[in-house]
Each structure stands twice: as structure tokens, then as C-alpha cells.
Design a protein around this motif. Structure first.
Motif, PDB file in Angstrom:
ATOM      1  N   GLN A  57      -4.927   0.961  -9.816  1.00  0.00           N
ATOM      2  CA  GLN A  57      -3.838   1.929  -9.653  1.00  0.00           C
ATOM      3  C   GLN A  57      -2.921   1.523  -8.502  1.00  0.00           C
ATOM      4  O   GLN A  57      -2.825   2.182  -7.479  1.00  0.00           O
ATOM      5  N   LEU A  58      -2.256   0.395  -8.727  1.00  0.00           N
ATOM      6  CA  LEU A  58      -1.344  -0.176  -7.734  1.00  0.00           C
ATOM      7  C   LEU A  58       0.070  -0.184  -8.280  1.00  0.00           C
ATOM      8  O   LEU A  58       0.275  -0.180  -9.497  1.00  0.00           O
ATOM      9  N   ASP A  59       1.044  -0.241  -7.372  1.00  0.00           N
ATOM     10  CA  ASP A  59       2.414  -0.437  -7.829  1.00  0.00           C
ATOM     11  C   ASP A  59       2.671  -1.934  -7.998  1.00  0.00           C
ATOM     12  O   ASP A  59       1.770  -2.747  -7.827  1.00  0.00           O
ATOM     13  N   ALA A  60       3.892  -2.299  -8.315  1.00  0.00           N
ATOM     14  CA  ALA A  60       4.212  -3.702  -8.592  1.00  0.00           C
ATOM     15  C   ALA A  60       4.039  -4.611  -7.374  1.00  0.00           C
ATOM     16  O   ALA A  60       3.837  -5.810  -7.522  1.00  0.00           O
ATOM     17  N   ASP A  61       4.091  -4.055  -6.169  1.00  0.00           N
ATOM     18  CA  ASP A  61       3.932  -4.846  -4.951  1.00  0.00           C
ATOM     19  C   ASP A  61       2.492  -4.900  -4.461  1.00  0.00           C
ATOM     20  O   ASP A  61       2.215  -5.507  -3.422  1.00  0.00           O
ATOM     21  N   GLY A  62       1.570  -4.248  -5.172  1.00  0.00           N
ATOM     22  CA  GLY A  62       0.173  -4.237  -4.765  1.00  0.00           C
ATOM     23  C   GLY A  62      -0.194  -3.098  -3.844  1.00  0.00           C
ATOM     24  O   GLY A  62      -1.322  -3.017  -3.360  1.00  0.00           O
ATOM     25  N   ASN A  63       0.746  -2.190  -3.598  1.00  0.00           N
ATOM     26  CA  ASN A  63       0.455  -1.028  -2.761  1.00  0.00           C
ATOM     27  C   ASN A  63      -0.229   0.052  -3.591  1.00  0.00           C
ATOM     28  O   ASN A  63       0.101   0.238  -4.763  1.00  0.00           O
ATOM     29  N   PRO A  64      -1.166   0.790  -3.008  1.00  0.00           N
ATOM     30  CA  PRO A  64      -1.901   1.792  -3.777  1.00  0.00           C
ATOM     31  C   PRO A  64      -1.046   3.003  -4.136  1.00  0.00           C
ATOM     32  O   PRO A  64      -0.227   3.461  -3.335  1.00  0.00           O
ATOM     33  N   LEU A  65      -1.255   3.493  -5.348  1.00  0.00           N
ATOM     34  CA  LEU A  65      -0.640   4.741  -5.793  1.00  0.00           C
ATOM     35  C   LEU A  65      -1.500   5.902  -5.278  1.00  0.00           C
ATOM     36  O   LEU A  65      -2.612   5.684  -4.783  1.00  0.00           O
ATOM     37  N   PRO A  66      -1.047   7.149  -5.419  1.00  0.00           N
ATOM     38  CA  PRO A  66      -1.798   8.279  -4.846  1.00  0.00           C
ATOM     39  C   PRO A  66      -3.260   8.398  -5.297  1.00  0.00           C
ATOM     40  O   PRO A  66      -4.104   8.768  -4.491  1.00  0.00           O
ATOM     41  N   ASN A  67      -3.589   8.079  -6.521  1.00  0.00           N
ATOM     42  CA  ASN A  67      -4.968   8.228  -6.995  1.00  0.00           C
ATOM     43  C   ASN A  67      -5.764   6.925  -6.950  1.00  0.00           C
ATOM     44  O   ASN A  67      -6.824   6.830  -7.561  1.00  0.00           O
ATOM     45  N   SER A  68      -5.274   5.951  -6.252  1.00  0.00           N
ATOM     46  CA  SER A  68      -5.918   4.641  -6.197  1.00  0.00           C
ATOM     47  C   SER A  68      -7.207   4.679  -5.375  1.00  0.00           C
ATOM     48  O   SER A  68      -7.285   5.403  -4.375  1.00  0.00           O
ATOM     49  N   PRO A  69      -8.217   3.891  -5.776  1.00  0.00           N
ATOM     50  CA  PRO A  69      -9.433   3.827  -4.953  1.00  0.00           C
ATOM     51  C   PRO A  69      -9.220   3.056  -3.652  1.00  0.00           C
ATOM     52  O   PRO A  69      -9.986   3.214  -2.710  1.00  0.00           O
ATOM     53  N   VAL A  70      -8.191   2.231  -3.574  1.00  0.00           N
ATOM     54  CA  VAL A  70      -7.897   1.491  -2.341  1.00  0.00           C
ATOM     55  C   VAL A  70      -6.868   2.263  -1.518  1.00  0.00           C
ATOM     56  O   VAL A  70      -6.105   3.055  -2.056  1.00  0.00           O
ATOM     57  N   ARG A  71      -6.855   2.019  -0.233  1.00  0.00           N
ATOM     58  CA  ARG A  71      -5.927   2.711   0.664  1.00  0.00           C
ATOM     59  C   ARG A  71      -4.910   1.770   1.284  1.00  0.00           C
ATOM     60  O   ARG A  71      -3.945   2.211   1.892  1.00  0.00           O
ATOM     61  N   GLU A  72      -5.151   0.472   1.153  1.00  0.00           N
ATOM     62  CA  GLU A  72      -4.235  -0.506   1.728  1.00  0.00           C
ATOM     63  C   GLU A  72      -3.815  -1.494   0.645  1.00  0.00           C
ATOM     64  O   GLU A  72      -4.431  -1.572  -0.406  1.00  0.00           O
ATOM     65  N   ARG A  73      -2.786  -2.253   0.942  1.00  0.00           N
ATOM     66  CA  ARG A  73      -2.213  -3.198  -0.021  1.00  0.00           C
ATOM     67  C   ARG A  73      -3.244  -4.230  -0.465  1.00  0.00           C
ATOM     68  O   ARG A  73      -3.990  -4.775   0.342  1.00  0.00           O
ATOM     69  N   VAL A  74      -3.273  -4.510  -1.762  1.00  0.00           N
ATOM     70  CA  VAL A  74      -4.113  -5.564  -2.335  1.00  0.00           C
ATOM     71  C   VAL A  74      -3.231  -6.792  -2.511  1.00  0.00           C
ATOM     72  O   VAL A  74      -2.176  -6.714  -3.138  1.00  0.00           O
ATOM     73  N   THR A  75      -3.651  -7.909  -1.932  1.00  0.00           N
ATOM     74  CA  THR A  75      -2.850  -9.123  -2.016  1.00  0.00           C
ATOM     75  C   THR A  75      -3.567 -10.172  -2.862  1.00  0.00           C
ATOM     76  O   THR A  75      -4.795 -10.297  -2.797  1.00  0.00           O
ATOM     77  N   VAL A  76      -2.791 -10.893  -3.641  1.00  0.00           N
ATOM     78  CA  VAL A  76      -3.327 -12.008  -4.422  1.00  0.00           C
ATOM     79  C   VAL A  76      -3.241 -13.239  -3.532  1.00  0.00           C
ATOM     80  O   VAL A  76      -2.152 -13.686  -3.158  1.00  0.00           O
ATOM     81  N   LEU A  77      -4.403 -13.779  -3.191  1.00  0.00           N
ATOM     82  CA  LEU A  77      -4.458 -14.947  -2.310  1.00  0.00           C
ATOM     83  C   LEU A  77      -4.312 -16.250  -3.075  1.00  0.00           C
ATOM     84  O   LEU A  77      -3.726 -17.202  -2.575  1.00  0.00           O
ATOM     85  N   ALA A  78      -4.893 -16.286  -4.270  1.00  0.00           N
ATOM     86  CA  ALA A  78      -4.827 -17.503  -5.082  1.00  0.00           C
ATOM     87  C   ALA A  78      -4.807 -17.117  -6.550  1.00  0.00           C
ATOM     88  O   ALA A  78      -5.562 -16.261  -6.982  1.00  0.00           O
ATOM     89  N   PHE A  79      -3.923 -17.751  -7.275  1.00  0.00           N
ATOM     90  CA  PHE A  79      -3.858 -17.604  -8.728  1.00  0.00           C
ATOM     91  C   PHE A  79      -3.547 -18.992  -9.269  1.00  0.00           C
ATOM     92  O   PHE A  79      -2.506 -19.553  -8.967  1.00  0.00           O
TER      93      PHE A  79
END
Length: 161
Positions: A79-101
Motif C-alpha cells: 500500500q504505497l504510492d508511486a514514490d514508495g511512500n506509505p498510504l494511510p493503511n500501509s503496514p510500513v510507516r516510512e518510504r520503501v526504496t528499491v535498492l537493486a532491480f
């Protein structure tokens, strides 16, 4: 009177330890949710075939479609937005970053051993696949303790039937 003070002190210690244990359990729950979301995203990405190469009989993953699918699955499952920031009902509280793809296609010989010394990750692929590493932070309930941070790693191969 001293027994009453001792009881109050012991109850305070007991409740604090209970809260620490609950905080640790919530952190482990977030780790498992994040790992499952990462696995789903990597699997979705690895199934994005390049239609032009497939027309020539070559099984190849389309890197752009794979990256879009991985992002969409991470956003939906965590439940993240397009930038990886959590939406209101997200289980995470801080930005999720993709380190490697990284998309590993048939331009390499298989079995191929992927190595990423920066994140201390190594995996062997038998066919084309996708490697995905994300960074997740769990802010502790007790601010005296620092946040718990993970670099969660996942890999998925193209499944062929």
C-alpha cells in the motif's frame, strides 16, 4: 511500604518488557509482509515476456514491463504510492526504496550466478529472471531504541510450461 514500592517497580518493568516484546513481534510481522510482497513483485516482473523476442521463439524478459510490474505489485501489496511512500493503511510507516532491480536475460549463459557484494547477495539462476532488493524501515515504538532496518532480497525465474 517498601513492598508496595517494589510491586509498583516490578509492574513497571514487566509492562515495559511486554511492550518491547510486542514491538518486536510487530517488526517481525512487517518483515514477513515485506518479504512476501517482494517475492510477489519479483515473480510478476519475471513473467513479463518481450513479445518481439517471443515471436522469434526466444524467451526474454522485457525490462521496462518487468520494472513496471514489480513497482505495481510492491505498491499494491505494501500500500504505497508511486514514490514508495506509505498510504494511510500501509503496514510500513516510512518510504520503501528499491535498492537493486536487475533483469537477467538470455544474453548470459545459464546457470548464471548473480552476485551483489554491496548487499551481500548471491543466487544462481537456471533461466532468465529478475533480482529485486528493497529497503524497509520499522520505526520502533520506543524512540529510545533506533529503528529496525532491513535490506530484503528476492529473485524469481521465468517459469516455462
Amino acid at each position: 511500604m517498601y513492598k508496595l514500592m517494589l510491586i509498583v517497580l516490578m509492574m513497571t518493568v514487566w509492562v515495559s518488557v511486554h511492550f518491547l516484546q510486542t514491538d518486536e513481534e510487530m517488526a517481525m510481522k512487517l518483515l514477513y509482509q515485506s518479504k512476501h510482497a517482494l517475492n510477489r513483485a519479483a515473480h510478476a516482473a519475471s513473467q513479463q515476456l518481450d513479445p518481439i523476442a517471443m515471436a522469434d521463439g526466444v524467451l526474454r524478459i522485457d525490462p521496462a514491463a518487468a520494472e513496471a510490474a514489480a513497482a505495481a505489485y510492491l505498491q499494491a501489496n505494501l500500500q504505497l504510492d508511486a514514490d514508495g511512500n506509505p498510504l494511510p493503511n500501509s503496514p510500513v510507516r516510512e518510504r520503501v526504496t528499491v535498492l537493486a532491480f536487475e533483469v537477467i536475460n538470455n544474453d548470459r549463459s545459464f546457470p548464471y550466478t548473480y552476485r551483489n557484494p554491496q548487499y551481500e547477495y548471491e543466487a544462481t539462476l537456471e533461466r532468465p529472471g529478475v533480482v529485486l532488493i528493497i529497503h524497509v524501515v520499522y520505526p520502533r515504538a520506543f524512540t529510545l531504541l533506533g529503528p529496525i532496518e532491513w535490506d530484503i532480497k528476492g529473485i524469481s525465474e521465468l517459469t516455462v510450461r
